[in-house]
Every structure is written in C-alpha cells, then in structure tokens.
Design a protein around this motif. Sequence first.
Motif, PDB file in Angstrom:
ATOM      1  N   TRP A 136       0.851  -1.190   0.000  1.00 58.04           N
ATOM      2  CA  TRP A 136       0.000   0.000   0.000  1.00 58.04           C
ATOM      3  C   TRP A 136       0.890   1.245   0.000  1.00 58.04           C
ATOM      4  O   TRP A 136       0.801   2.113   0.850  1.00 58.04           O
ATOM      5  N   GLU A 137       1.752   1.278  -1.005  1.00 61.87           N
ATOM      6  CA  GLU A 137       2.846   2.255  -1.063  1.00 61.87           C
ATOM      7  C   GLU A 137       2.360   3.692  -0.954  1.00 61.87           C
ATOM      8  O   GLU A 137       2.927   4.497  -0.215  1.00 61.87           O
ATOM      9  N   TYR A 138       1.288   4.025  -1.667  1.00 60.62           N
ATOM     10  CA  TYR A 138       0.814   5.402  -1.639  1.00 60.62           C
ATOM     11  C   TYR A 138       0.217   5.743  -0.274  1.00 60.62           C
ATOM     12  O   TYR A 138       0.506   6.773   0.326  1.00 60.62           O
ATOM     13  N   ASN A 173      -6.267  14.770  -1.787  1.00 57.96           N
ATOM     14  CA  ASN A 173      -5.703  13.417  -1.692  1.00 57.96           C
ATOM     15  C   ASN A 173      -6.740  12.353  -2.009  1.00 57.96           C
ATOM     16  O   ASN A 173      -6.433  11.325  -2.629  1.00 57.96           O
ATOM     17  N   LEU A 174      -7.977  12.590  -1.599  1.00 57.62           N
ATOM     18  CA  LEU A 174      -9.027  11.593  -1.821  1.00 57.62           C
ATOM     19  C   LEU A 174      -9.458  11.506  -3.280  1.00 57.62           C
ATOM     20  O   LEU A 174     -10.209  10.600  -3.655  1.00 57.62           O
ATOM     21  N   GLY A 428      11.133   9.311 -11.839  1.00 58.36           N
ATOM     22  CA  GLY A 428      10.567  10.653 -11.853  1.00 58.36           C
ATOM     23  C   GLY A 428       9.162  10.611 -11.320  1.00 58.36           C
ATOM     24  O   GLY A 428       8.691   9.592 -10.803  1.00 58.36           O
ATOM     25  N   TRP A 429       8.467  11.721 -11.456  1.00 55.60           N
ATOM     26  CA  TRP A 429       7.147  11.841 -10.842  1.00 55.60           C
ATOM     27  C   TRP A 429       6.355  12.917 -11.558  1.00 55.60           C
ATOM     28  O   TRP A 429       6.897  13.966 -11.927  1.00 55.60           O
ATOM     29  N   GLY A 434      -1.574  18.182  -7.439  1.00 52.94           N
ATOM     30  CA  GLY A 434      -1.285  19.606  -7.541  1.00 52.94           C
ATOM     31  C   GLY A 434      -0.753  20.221  -6.261  1.00 52.94           C
ATOM     32  O   GLY A 434      -0.581  21.441  -6.190  1.00 52.94           O
ATOM     33  N   ASP A 435      -0.458  19.415  -5.245  1.00 55.65           N
ATOM     34  CA  ASP A 435       0.021  19.919  -3.958  1.00 55.65           C
ATOM     35  C   ASP A 435       1.492  19.555  -3.781  1.00 55.65           C
ATOM     36  O   ASP A 435       1.900  18.434  -4.108  1.00 55.65           O
ATOM     37  N   PRO A 436       2.324  20.476  -3.223  1.00 55.40           N
ATOM     38  CA  PRO A 436       3.740  20.160  -2.997  1.00 55.40           C
ATOM     39  C   PRO A 436       3.952  18.935  -2.126  1.00 55.40           C
ATOM     40  O   PRO A 436       4.957  18.229  -2.266  1.00 55.40           O
ATOM     41  N   ASP A 437       3.016  18.677  -1.212  1.00 58.22           N
ATOM     42  CA  ASP A 437       3.116  17.504  -0.348  1.00 58.22           C
ATOM     43  C   ASP A 437       3.220  16.227  -1.166  1.00 58.22           C
ATOM     44  O   ASP A 437       3.889  15.266  -0.760  1.00 58.22           O
ATOM     45  N   ASN A 438       2.593  16.202  -2.337  1.00 58.13           N
ATOM     46  CA  ASN A 438       2.589  15.017  -3.183  1.00 58.13           C
ATOM     47  C   ASN A 438       3.968  14.704  -3.755  1.00 58.13           C
ATOM     48  O   ASN A 438       4.231  13.585  -4.177  1.00 58.13           O
TER      49      ASN A 438
END
Length: 531
Positions: A136-138, A173-174, A428-429, A434-438
């Motif tokens: 459940w990596e994410y 996130n959801l 890469g990613w 759209g959030d820096p946390d991601n």
Amino acid sequence: MKLLTRLLAATALTLALGSAASAKTLVYCSEGSPEGFDPALYTAGTTFDASGHPIYNRLTEFKKGTTEAEPGLAESWEISDDGLQYTFKLRPGVKWHSNETFTPSRDMNADDVIFSFERQGKTDNPYHQYVAGASWEYYNSMSMPELVTSVEKVDDMTVRFTLARPEAPFIANLAMPFASILSKEYADQLAETNQQAQLNQAPIGTGPFEFVAYQSDAVIRYQSFDDYWGGVQPIDDLVFAITTDASVRQQRLLAGECHIMSYPNPADLESLQNNADLTVMEQEGLNIGFLAYNTQQAPFDQPEVRRALNMAINKQAIIDAVYQGAGEVAKAPIPPTMWSYNDTLEDDNYDPEAAKAALEEAGVTDLSMNIWAMPVSRPYNPNARRMAELLQSDFGAIGVDVEIVTYEWGEYLERSSQVDRDGAVLLGWTGDNGDPDNFLAVLLGCDAVGGANRAQWCNEEFNALVQEAKSKPTQEERAELYEQAQVVFKREAPWATIAHSVVYVPMRSNVTGFVQSPLGDMTFDGVDITE
C-alpha cells in the motif's frame, strides 16, 4: 519478433472490435503494461491510466484539466471547525459493474468506502495482504496510517473520516487513484471462494468503462458502462494497445491503427505537429525527472559524495540529447509551475574537476556503481537508457565505473523501492493532486522509505518541515515551510535533479472531447470520434 507479435495481437483485436455492428471504438497506444488493476497497490501512472481512471471513481474527483477537487462519489462534504472530521454524503443510485462471476445486488454505499480504506490501513483486514507483498505504497507514503484514526459509517449513505491532525490537502488526496472505491460485496464473494486475487485481475468499479479482458503486454479491452452515474460514453469500446516503443506508437498513429498515443519521441514532435491529420496537445508538465541515490548504502550515505557526483553531471547535454527542446534543467524537487517552488536555490555547478577532487577528499576511490534505467518512456524521462549512457560517460570522466541495469517495468518499480537496492535509480514523478506535499512527503518523507522514496532518505529536519506544512491552514504558511524543506533537500542531495518536461499528446484530428490533464492522466470519459 516479440514486439511484432504483440503489435499483431493488438491490431487483430482492434480490427475485430471495429467490425462489430455500429460499435465505435477508440484505440489508445499506451507505453506499458499495468502492474495490476487495483490502483491502491501501485504508484505508476501507467497503471493508474489503465485502472484508476477508466474503471473506478473516488469520493472526490479532479475537474477536467485542473487540480481542483469537485464532488465524485460523494455529492457533498462537511469539515469540522477543528479540521479533524470530514463527513461525506454519498451520491445515491451509483451502480456497480458486473462480470461473468459477479452481479451486484445493491448500489454503492458506505460499506464500500470503509472497505476501500480499511484494507489499506488495518493490518488485520482480510484484504490487507491479499496480494503477496502488498505494501500500500501510496497510503503509507502519505502517512495515512497515522493520520486516519477512523472511517465510520454514519448511515448507508454517510461516511465520516476522523483525523489525528489537520491535513490541508486531504480533499485533494481523496481524488487520487489510490483512494478509488471498490465493491465490498464483490470482495466478500471472492473471499468466500478463495479467489481474492481476482480483485486485482478482474476489477469491478463504478467508472465510465467496464473491464472486459487483458492480454498480457499486448492489449486491454474495456466497454462503455451503460449505467454509469456520469452518463453513457460517446464511444462503445476502449482499447489500450500496449506498445512500448515510441517509434512504433507513432507508426500506428500515422496508420490510423490508434487514435491517441502516449509520449512521442522528442525528435518526432515537429513532424507530428506539421501533420494535417493530427492534433498535438502540449502542456508544461507538473513533473520532475531525477537520479535517486540509495542514501542507506555506502558511499552514497555521505552527502558530500552525492554532491560530488551531482557536480559531474552535464545536465544541459542531457536536456539537449534526451529532451531535445521539450525540457528544462531541474534544480529543485518540485516543478517551477507549482506553488512554493524555491527559485532562490542554486543548482549544482557542472565541474568535473571539482567533482573528482571532492570524491578524493571524501576518501572515495575506485568507485563502481549501477545506474538503473527505466524500460519505458515517461513524460519526465522520454529515454532513460540514453540518459543512463550520458551519466555513465559523465561519471566515467571522474573515475567512477558505471554499469547500466534495467528490468521489466513492474519489476523495476518493485526492486527499486527496496531499502537494500544498489546504486542509483533513474525515475521521476508527475504530481497526482497539484500539492507540494505530493512530491516532498510522498517521494522524500520518512514514511515513504521502502516505498516511493527511492533515495531511502529519512532526514528529520526535512521531514519535520514537510509534516508541519500539511497542518497549516493557509497556503502562505505552508509555502514558507516547503521552501525551507527544499533548502535542506539541496544541501543533503538525495537526488540529482535532472529535468522538468513539456508533455505532448498526439492524436488523430477526428478525436474530440479529450482534455489534457496537468496531472498527466490519460482519461477517456467524454472522448468521441467524429466520422
């Protein structure tokens, strides 16, 4: 011969579909095979495109072409004043898909939502390890096990999440594929017959397309879901023709064998843009391509060694040879189009002599290392093999011997996440919300070590800044902390930041309704083909 066999298999299925009476079929030439069809198990965009987007929905969804969250399977929600409780009112009348072994007896309800999250967060859930090695990596990389204290059923159509702390990006996130809602009734039926693995192989969702069949490494077939809550699709059938070679994807597009293709070769863009039969969409990617050192393995556990290697990399030569005008040099771990980007950072100077001297000063001589090269083209790295060869040459110039290794895509992702992995990984990613946390938490946070954090880097100073930023109420307060975190990242150098790219999507001119996503998603609901 293997590629030709796959191409012929995909073409044969496409022709068969096209001959069906009055059926309208859209063929997408995709770049790789999905790892499975349960998106919560994975983090790769290739897998999300084949599973999360056509088959499933989430409580919230991203409005097309934006990073703005809007109602999905939840038609509304309320947030408590302290930011710790989120109560979702579910959309009534949402139907589930069916297949040869499963016919749903009810609509989507709160039980499905609770199942979809508890299987990821609760180790005693029967589905927590239904796939061998499920990590459940994410879910774990985003600190969800510590964040979500409970998911409760208020009534059949109401679900309440209680959090341990405020979480600014929670609604966004959801809307991400890992938060897709699966059928508990289907899962229970599979468990009764000891066929739990089918949840990842024969998926049942609520999305615009029903899964029909998958021929490994060749083709995936879907059909429009007539009872989709968002409306019937303009096309009858959707086909993913898996074509790993970008040149072959282009040939198929030009021949009319596919309508849309992923990730063209940068060298081919001009001819594609000048073709009257094609449309080429383009957008600055919310992405980063990088080389991740394993910071838990000597000598890469020393920041001075990592910084020395970074000084040996001729990034501009990589931009010229690999991206060919469709990329720019990266100095930070997030793209410059994202809020909180720290433009004051100074990039690593390209200085081979200084790099060599720094290695000697660190006591590192006769260094040999592996560089892992991805087997697929991605928007953040269109040709990893070529990039690896350039890095091999750059490191060779300072006396570092490099061997290039690679694996099949699914195996590459699994092996590269392991803490005892050797060398440095090209990866890469593309942002998923759209959030820096991601980027900063998911790719570099302590909770992501052994998962999405391919550098296996846990820096307490960096981690504390990122975790604090998530709890702040305003974007301004969060941005200040993220900017500080980027300074720590640059000082410690767990990655060599390589490039940010422009993303191009070529398609036949008769394709309508396709909206390019800033998140890099390939989604086909609402897409049509004109005569």
